[in-house]
Scaffold this motif. Structure first.
Motif: not given
Ligand SMILES: Nc1ncnc2c1ncn2[C@@H]1O[C@H](COP(=O)(O)OP(=O)(O)OP(=O)(O)O)[C@@H](O)[C@H]1O
Ligand SMILES: O=C(O)[C@H](O)CO
Ligand SMILES: [Mg+2]
Length: 415
Positions: A40-47, A72-74, A82-93
């Protein structure tokens, strides 16, 4: 009989319920058979919510997976993923690290295996592996320039696809010979699958030439070396992808139609791709209300005119609001004094603009109720301050973040 406002609020609530991630994923997976391993790979605000629903449905058939969502969306751990949080709307490391993890998990799959790819809005910033020669600083700078430039999401994603290894079908190519089965919550008007989250598992209809034209059109400043990188074409066909749109503003409008009919309204979906200035849309809806009120055209009362889309606001004032709140307030003037008319405008993600409101609902008494408090509607509109005007008279709609994100729903009810 419920008031016309209660009817409008009920229809909007039920319509958004139909496109909540859990409901959309569970019904899409019903009866679907998987042969080999599922990653499974889930991406986005509703991931997170899409992944949790898929894991609940498929259990251990999902051997491993990665969820990449906005900060703050997980909502915590999901067993086996494996659950990760990252930058939106600008991507980050964290975007790059989490994506590298996803790419690692889908390596060396066989043609019997499936990548269950759950895609929702916001995915472009959250899922990224850059082409050789492109740095994260390049991408962050170009993203910020594009977001401020007035370019639309299709144009923005044309550029992002041609800087990426995974966008524009690149991810599906990476996964070959395994199959990618994509379930998509669409936040792009017209449901263009190669634009939603920049279409990592969908053939790209955009070209390098078009991406360079966007750079020119909006005066985006880029390093000269990036021009050659942009010239490398994205996949135009893929033989290992199956894609299902499981939630969109069209679906929201379909359900709104069903619910309005159940309540006895004649119905019409006027458009699902509304994209003009919020204020103009409000004035236009008010004009249709007056036409129905006086002449029973284009629909006989009781009727519900339904629209989907994403209007725009060029903010000049210092007030607080969002496109849906501004649209509703701008409609109020045009329906002043009309009995049994309601106009509702709501963001399906539950957050309209930088506010805690989802949108607004007005009727023929809104202007009068503001006047009774000594408030002038035009002053609020001119200061882009719809939030405070609607708040004072109880015409704000608050749902909290809904977990879905499929543009906006507008309703005009006349009884
Ligand atoms: N005071 C205001 N009045 C009216 N509209 C505003 C105001 N402030 C911001 N906006 C509008 O709100 C828009 C952003 O709203 P919002 O965050 O809901 O967009 P979105 O498309 O839903 O983004 P996301 O998907 O990240 O939530 C801005 O593009 C701007 O046009
Ligand atoms: O992530 C994106 O590109 C936008 O939300 C459109 O899907
Ligand atoms: Mg929003």
């Amino acid at each position: 009989m419920n008031s016309i406002r209660e009817d409008a609020l009920y229809i909007s609530k039920e319509s958004i319920k139909a496109v909540l991630p859990e409901n959309a994923v569970i019904s899409a997976l019903e009866g679907v058979e998987f042969e080999g391993d599922i990653v499974l790979v889930a991406i986005g605000k509703a991931a997170w919510r899409m992944a949790a629903a898929a894991k609940e449905t498929l259990g251990d058939k999902i051997s491993r997976g990665v969820v990449i969502t906005k900060y703050q969306h997980s909502l915590g751990e999901i067993e086996g993923l494996e659950v990760y949080e990252a930058g939106h709307p600008v991507p980050d490391e964290n975007t790059l690290k989490a994506t590298e993890r996803a790419i690692k998990l889908v390596k060396d799959l066989t043609e019997k295996d499936t990548v269950l790819f759950l895609v929702s809005g916001g995915g472009s910033a959250l899922f990224e592996s850059l082409r050789e020669g492109v740095t994260l600083d390049d991408l962050m700078d170009i993203t910020q320039q594009l977001l401020k430039s007035g370019a639309n999401i299709v144009e923005i994603n044309m550029v992002r696809k041609h800087l990426s290894k995974v966008k524009g079908g690149g991810f599906a190519r990476l996964v070959q010979p395994a199959r990618v089965f994509s379930l998509v919550l669409s936040d792009v008007l017209g449901d263009r699958l190669d634009s939603i989250a920049s279409g990592p598992a969908y053939p790209d209809s955009s070209t390098s030439e078009e991406a360079l034209q966007v750079i020119e059109k909006y005066g985006i400043r880029i390093r000269e070396e990036l021009r050659n990188i942009l010239m490398v074409e994205t996949p135009k066909s893929l033989n290992n992808v199956e894609t299902k749109i499981i939630g969109s503003v069209s679906r929201v409008c379909e359900v709104a139609t069903e619910k309005a009919k159940e309540l006895g309204y004649n119905t019409m979906i006027l458009t699902t791709t509304l994209d003009c200035e919020a204020r103009e849309a409000g004035a236009f809806l008010a004009a249709i209300a007056r036409q129905i009120y006086e002449y029973n055209t284009p629909l006989k009362k009781p009727c519900a005119i339904i629209l989907g889309g994403e209007t725009v606001v060029h903010v000049k004032g210092t007030g607080k609001g969002g496109r849906n709140q501004e649209l509703a307030l701008s409609a109020a003037g045009g329906i002043k004094g009309l009995k049994d008319v309601a106009i509702l405008s709501i963001g399906t993600d539950g957050t309209d603009g930088p506010t805690d409101a989802a949108g607004g609902i007005v009727d023929g008494t809104t202007v009068k109720r503001l006047k009774e408090k000594g408030l002038d509607i035009d002053a609020f509109l001119n200061n882009n301050d719809a939030y405070h005007a609607l708040q004072v008279i109880g015409d704000l709609i608050k749902t909290g973040p809904t977990g879905t994100n499929v543009n906006d729903l507008l309703l005009l009810l006349v009884r």
